[in-house]
Design a protein around this motif. Structure first.
Motif, PDB file in Angstrom:
ATOM      1  N   SER A 486       0.890  -1.267  -0.082  1.00 21.12           N
ATOM      2  CA  SER A 486       0.105   0.028  -0.060  1.00 21.12           C
ATOM      3  C   SER A 486       0.938   1.252   0.063  1.00 21.12           C
ATOM      4  N   GLU A 487       2.041   1.282   0.573  1.00 18.18           N
ATOM      5  CA  GLU A 487       3.030   2.331   0.775  1.00 18.18           C
ATOM      6  C   GLU A 487       3.356   2.695  -0.485  1.00 18.18           C
ATOM      7  N   LEU A 488       3.568   1.755  -1.415  1.00 18.65           N
ATOM      8  CA  LEU A 488       4.103   2.018  -2.740  1.00 18.65           C
ATOM      9  C   LEU A 488       3.286   2.856  -3.787  1.00 18.65           C
ATOM     10  N   ILE A 489       1.811   2.852  -3.206  1.00 22.32           N
ATOM     11  CA  ILE A 489       1.046   3.335  -4.588  1.00 22.32           C
ATOM     12  C   ILE A 489       1.345   4.939  -4.546  1.00 22.32           C
ATOM     13  N   THR A 490       1.424   5.560  -3.414  1.00 23.58           N
ATOM     14  CA  THR A 490       1.202   7.164  -3.470  1.00 23.58           C
ATOM     15  C   THR A 490       2.621   7.661  -4.060  1.00 23.58           C
ATOM     16  N   GLU A 491       3.784   6.823  -3.764  1.00 31.02           N
ATOM     17  CA  GLU A 491       5.150   7.201  -4.275  1.00 31.02           C
ATOM     18  C   GLU A 491       5.191   6.782  -5.819  1.00 31.02           C
ATOM     19  N   VAL A 492       4.459   5.864  -6.301  1.00 28.97           N
ATOM     20  CA  VAL A 492       4.464   5.552  -7.786  1.00 28.97           C
ATOM     21  C   VAL A 492       3.874   6.933  -8.320  1.00 28.97           C
ATOM     22  N   ARG A 493       2.908   7.440  -7.660  1.00 31.29           N
ATOM     23  CA  ARG A 493       2.288   8.596  -8.397  1.00 31.29           C
ATOM     24  C   ARG A 493       3.319   9.803  -8.352  1.00 31.29           C
ATOM     25  N   SER A 494       3.958   9.737  -7.330  1.00 31.92           N
ATOM     26  CA  SER A 494       4.774  11.083  -7.358  1.00 31.92           C
ATOM     27  C   SER A 494       5.872  10.853  -8.491  1.00 31.92           C
ATOM     28  N   VAL A 495       6.526   9.671  -8.576  1.00 28.62           N
ATOM     29  CA  VAL A 495       7.401   9.331  -9.610  1.00 28.62           C
ATOM     30  C   VAL A 495       6.851   9.525 -10.986  1.00 28.62           C
ATOM     31  N   LEU A 496       5.850   9.116 -11.332  1.00 21.13           N
ATOM     32  CA  LEU A 496       5.133   9.110 -12.546  1.00 21.13           C
ATOM     33  C   LEU A 496       4.880  10.599 -13.011  1.00 21.13           C
ATOM     34  N   ASN A 497       4.389  11.578 -12.139  1.00 20.06           N
ATOM     35  CA  ASN A 497       4.063  12.833 -12.404  1.00 20.06           C
ATOM     36  C   ASN A 497       5.585  13.582 -12.577  1.00 20.06           C
ATOM     37  N   GLN A 498       6.654  13.115 -11.865  1.00 19.77           N
ATOM     38  CA  GLN A 498       8.012  13.767 -11.938  1.00 19.77           C
ATOM     39  C   GLN A 498       8.584  13.312 -13.281  1.00 19.77           C
TER      40      GLN A 498
END
Length: 508
Positions: A486-498
């Protein structure tokens, strides 16, 4: 033409080396390797002309010759060098014999390779491993095994020349039954990069890898069919969002799974899909569908019996189970012409049902399989040990047999096309070795396909984003132990936007 990301097999490297060497003076490539290795070694020695002590392991082949060249060049730079030579100089190649003569004429100290107490009592600044290169075919034994066991206990940098001794350059496995390999902190690999440095045990043993091309002309390099993953491989599919868009612009996705007791898997995949930009996300349950997801109420929960499988990009398998109902749902999904990600239990069902596999191979829509080694083994009717013995070959075979793009998960995840081209992923860490991270990956894959990404770019991006998010979290001291999917999911969003901001054109 080679690039820093191109990967070549041992056979291809030998062909390149042989062709290049024929056009050069005797010993040129070994001297260039020695120069490159010494330069890399000096970057790991804080004070070369101080009290630094470097131990060089030199074996019986040309890798040992490279090590002797490194030793003599380090000595010329004022470094105190000790060599353990595990070779009869009279039986070495002409190039290696000349390297041995240069080392003898330098200030290096040749220590007794059998009597090791002096070696084990010295505080070494750096170890240079030149025991064996890419040609090793049997497990390292005897005194050489003992010295590797000792080297692997040291708390100093270890620089491997070409590959860490004992590591198969093609597969990333340790050579031989009950074999051993040097655990390097750094590897300088010659001519071109090798697959085995980046998958299976390679990522644990090779450390930081750099390539020394040895000034070989591009004309000697054939087209590579393997490469390392990089943002540049999928940057062309990245798109900034237009103001004049809506949720329908970004695709519908359905996550099909959730048998009794396994509803968490499609929820994780659905949340990942939503956070990676899919316009509408349906979580479609084989068992009774919950009214909603209290954490992510944007997900629309549906019963599989009432959902139109031809209305969305499909991700099937997370928590699906292997019941007759699950079989029928998979058959229904395979009959559609929608882009599809097949994961987990859906792969296991295909492995035991020839009719399902036939439906899979006859699909024309983009199809992506995401097996871990055991699931791949079931599909190939071999053991997971066989899969891990040659991960690239297994991924290529599976892609060809199933007429699909394959993501073979694991250390150095492999992405394979039916035509034999592969990518090895470079991101990720042991934090991903926990339940649910595969479900998150399948949701990322599905979200990108729903947004009309080409399947090859979607696969490359999904595994890169998934792994890089884990790397970022570990850098923030979230894991690796105890990191949850679950902790991965928001970080994936950040990386994709970056990466979108960094690489997508301003005007498309």
């Amino acid at each position: 033409m080679p690039t820093v990301t191109a990967l070549y097999s041992v056979k291809e490297i030998r062909d390149i080396e042989q062709a290049a060497q024929a056009a050069l003076p005797q010993g040129t490539l070994m001297q260039r390797a020695g120069q490159a290795g010494a330069k890399a070694a000096l970057t790991l020695i804080p004070n070369p002309r101080g009290d630094a002590k470097v131990l060089v392991l030199a074996g019986p082949g040309n890798n040992g010759g490279d090590a002797l060249e490194v030793a003599s060049r380090l000595a010329q730079a004022g470094v105190q060098v000790t060599i353990l030579l595990y070779a009869d100089p009279g039986k070495q190649s002409v190039d290696a014999q000349e390297a041995y003569a240069r080392a003898q004429n330098s200030s290096v100290n040749f220590a007794d390779p059998i009597f090791l107490p002096e070696i084990s009592s010295t505080r070494w600044t750096l170890v240079v491993d030149g025991l064996y290169g890419i040609g090793l075919t049997r497990a390292i034994a005897g005194t050489q095994r003992s010295v590797i066991e000792f080297i692997n206990t040291l708390n100093c940098p270890v620089l491997a020349l070409d590959v860490p001794s004992g590591l198969d350059a093609d597969t990333g496995n340790i050579v031989g039954e009950h074999g051993i390999a040097v655990r390097a902190s750094h590897t300088i690999t010659f001519i071109a990069d090798k697959s085995g440095l980046h998958t299976c045990y390679g990522r644990d043993l090779a450390g930081k890898v750099q390539v020394a091309k040895l000034d070989i002309e591009n004309k000697y390099f054939m087209q590579a069919h393997a490469q390392l993953n990089d943002v540049k491989l999928f940057a062309g599919a990245l798109r900034r969002r237009l103001h004049n868009s809506h949720k329908g612009s970004y695709g519908d996705i359905a996550i099909i799974g959730g048998a009794h007791g396994m509803s968490g898997a499609p929820i994780l995949a659905g949340r990942a899909a939503a956070y990676c930009g899919a316009g509408l996300v349906f979580t479609v349950f084989a068992d009774t569908a919950p009214a909603y997801d209290s954490v992510q109420p944007e997900l629309m929960c549906r019963s599989a019996r009432e959902f139109d499988f031809s209305s969305a990009t499909l991700v099937i398998g997370p928590g699906l189970g292997t019941s007759r109902d699950a079989h029928d749902l998979l058959a229904q999904a395979l009959n559609t012409n929608m882009p599809m990600v097949i994961d987990a239990d859906a792969l296991n069902l295909i492995a035991v049902e020839p009719g399902l596999k036939m439906k899979l191979t006859q699909r024309h829509a983009p199809t992506l399989l995401t097996p871990h080694p055991l699931e791949a083994a079931r599909l190939l009717a071999i053991s997971s040990t066989d899969v891990q013995a040659d991960r690239l070959a297994a991924a290529r075979t599976l892609a060809q047999q199933c007429n699909a793009t394959v993501i073979l998960k694991g250390s150095g995840t492999i992405i394979a096309k039916p035509d034999g081209n592969v990518i090895i992923n470079t991101t990720g860490n042991p934090a991903l070795a926990t339940a649910g991270t595969g479900d998150v990956l399948s949701g990322i894959c599905g979200a990108l396909l729903a947004q009309h990404w080409p399947i090859w770019e979607a696969a490359a991006a999904a595994v890169w984003l998934h792994g890089h998010a884990a790397d970022v979290l570990v850098d923030k001291d979230v894991g690796p132990i105890g990191l949850t999917a679950s902790e991965l999911i928001t970080e994936v969003r950040s990386v994709l936007n970056q990466v979108t901001m960094d690489y997508a054109p301003l005007h498309q």
